[in-house]
Design a protein around this motif. Structure first.
Motif, short mmCIF file in Angstrom:
data_model
loop_
_atom_site.label_atom_id
_atom_site.label_comp_id
_atom_site.label_asym_id
_atom_site.label_seq_id
_atom_site.Cartn_x
_atom_site.Cartn_y
_atom_site.Cartn_z
N PHE A 1 103.53 -13.57 -8.83
CA PHE A 1 104.84 -12.32 -9.21
C PHE A 1 104.33 -11.88 -8.83
CE2 PHE A 1 100.03 -12.76 -11.46
CZ PHE A 1 100.14 -11.66 -11.51
N LYS A 2 103.32 -10.99 -7.92
CA LYS A 2 102.90 -10.37 -7.27
C LYS A 2 103.84 -9.68 -6.10
CE LYS A 2 98.93 -9.82 -6.67
NZ LYS A 2 97.67 -9.47 -6.17
N SER A 3 104.39 -11.31 -5.07
CA SER A 3 105.11 -11.33 -4.20
C SER A 3 105.94 -10.48 -4.66
CB SER A 3 104.80 -12.21 -3.16
OG SER A 3 105.42 -13.35 -3.76
N GLN B 1 106.52 -3.10 -14.76
CA GLN B 1 105.91 -1.47 -14.48
C GLN B 1 104.66 -1.55 -14.66
OE1 GLN B 1 104.52 -0.70 -19.14
NE2 GLN B 1 105.93 1.82 -19.09
N GLY B 2 103.59 -2.47 -14.95
CA GLY B 2 102.73 -1.93 -14.19
C GLY B 2 101.82 -2.23 -13.33
N TYR B 3 103.04 -3.14 -12.53
CA TYR B 3 102.31 -3.34 -10.77
C TYR B 3 102.47 -1.80 -10.26
CZ TYR B 3 102.35 -5.16 -6.23
OH TYR B 3 101.78 -5.63 -5.04
N LEU C 1 98.77 -4.51 -16.41
CA LEU C 1 99.71 -4.73 -17.36
C LEU C 1 98.50 -3.23 -18.46
CD1 LEU C 1 100.46 -9.13 -19.07
CD2 LEU C 1 101.54 -7.06 -18.31
N TRP C 2 99.27 -2.41 -18.66
CA TRP C 2 99.19 -1.48 -19.15
C TRP C 2 99.27 -0.89 -20.45
CZ3 TRP C 2 96.73 2.64 -16.90
CH2 TRP C 2 96.96 2.53 -15.30
N ASP C 3 98.52 -0.48 -21.63
CA ASP C 3 98.96 -0.10 -22.83
C ASP C 3 99.17 1.38 -23.02
OD1 ASP C 3 99.20 -2.78 -24.29
OD2 ASP C 3 97.02 -3.37 -23.69
N LYS C 4 99.30 2.28 -24.46
CA LYS C 4 99.47 3.75 -24.91
C LYS C 4 98.51 2.88 -26.49
CE LYS C 4 102.16 7.52 -25.07
NZ LYS C 4 103.01 8.39 -25.16
N LEU D 1 100.15 2.64 -7.48
CA LEU D 1 100.41 4.35 -7.77
C LEU D 1 99.35 4.60 -7.82
CD1 LEU D 1 103.44 5.28 -9.68
CD2 LEU D 1 102.97 5.79 -7.25
N VAL D 2 98.32 4.05 -8.53
CA VAL D 2 96.47 5.11 -9.25
C VAL D 2 95.47 3.94 -7.73
CG1 VAL D 2 94.46 4.34 -10.47
CG2 VAL D 2 96.87 4.69 -11.85
N GLU D 3 95.81 3.35 -7.30
CA GLU D 3 95.43 2.61 -5.64
C GLU D 3 95.16 3.25 -5.27
OE1 GLU D 3 94.82 -2.54 -7.93
OE2 GLU D 3 96.47 -1.67 -5.93
#
Length: 297
Positions: A77-79, A265-267, A128-131, A272-274
């Motif tokens: 999935f990462k690639s 979405q999370g990737y 994987l992000w949560d709000k 962007l954060v990293e």
């Protein structure tokens, strides 16, 4: 381990995992065999019926089997994410906020249940992000990836799995979340122009520092700006993101495909954060990121 839609959050996840593991090893067994395995579980029949009604376990001809699909263990999935999300950079406006990027890639809530091995889930958690939003006199919004970390959300959800959260429990106890926000968030607004001045820090100030909402110098480390959700701000990003989702595999399997959309979405967000795209960044440890914004209601 399972990803479950919101409507199934009250399902006993430990029981579900135990029954699933047994049925995977002993497919199409009968009720007597299940009861023999789970003799110590109180209310077994009722719990099993709950899983059947939720569509997680199937009963057919008096035999039981697992219904929830599994994410492919060896799927790269990462690639795949790396190849897909690079084009998103091309139309990304300079200075766009984290909230606008999140909104521009916003997805519907999870609708399908999915099994993921513990090893694979650990690899996926940074992507994987949560709000979570807290409302009262003030609104606190937190976005966080699923790596263990010290956040207001985790504290008040009872997910106290870091040393800092454990220490906060000794400091705050079981304080009501609304009372906590009413006592603590005004301090952030008072510190907007000048560092907060207190001869002695109270428990609310100490907790704000621990949560990363205040620095050790008592200056805010949080976004005060109102969330700008104008379509023109992230319209191009939204369109490009939706195009990428059409390129994902497993569209014939809704549960796996849905999970891949969240990973996409999370990737993008984590990348962007990293790369330091956003000004505010908090991390307890490697790969653990969260952002916060506050505003008066």
């Amino acid at each position: 381990m399972f990803y479950l839609p919101e409507k199934l959050k009250k399902v006993d996840s430990y029981f579900l995992e135990a029954v699933t593991n047994f049925l995977t090893a002993h497919p199409y067994c009968i009720l007597r065999e299940l009861k023999k395995e789970f003799t110590s579980v109180q209310g077994f029949d009722q719990k099993l019926e709950t899983l059947i009604l939720a569509g997680l376990i199937k009963r057919e001809d008096r035999r039981y089997s697992v219904v929830v699909p599994s994410f492919p263990t060896n799927f790269p999935f990462k690639s795949l994410m790396h190849d897909l999300v690079d084009p998103l950079w091309e139309n990304l406006p300079e200075g766009i906020s984290f909230s606008n990027v999140y909104n521009g890639t916003k997805l519907p809530k999870r609708q399908y249940s999915l099994q993921v091995s513990p090893e694979l889930r650990e690899k996926m958690n940074p992507y994987l992000w949560d709000k979570k939003e807290f409302f009262g006199k003030y609104q606190l919004t937190e976005w966080q990836n699923q790596v263990s970390q010290t956040t207001v959300t985790n504290y008040f959800k009872g997910k106290r799995d870091t040393k800092k959260l454990y220490d906060l429990e000794k400091l705050l106890g079981d304080v009501d979340v609304h009372y906590y926000l009413e006592q603590s968030l005004p301090k952030l607004f008072r510190a907007q122009k000048h560092p907060l001045k207190e001869s002695r820090r109270d428990i609310f100030t100490e907790s704000l520092v621990t949560f990363g909402l205040l620095t050790e110098e008592l200056t805010p480390q949080v976004n005060f700006e109102k969330e700008n959700t104008q379509e023109e701000i992230f319209g191009a990003l939204k369109g490009d993101f939706l195009k990428i989702l059409t390129q994902l595999p497993y569209q014939e399997n809704p549960a796996i495909y849905e999970h891949l959309t969240f990973l996409t979405q999370g990737y993008f967000l984590t990348s962007l954060v990293e790369q330091g795209y956003f000004n505010i960044e908090n991390a307890d440890e490697k790969n653990a990121y969260h952002f916060q914004s506050v505003k008066k209601i």
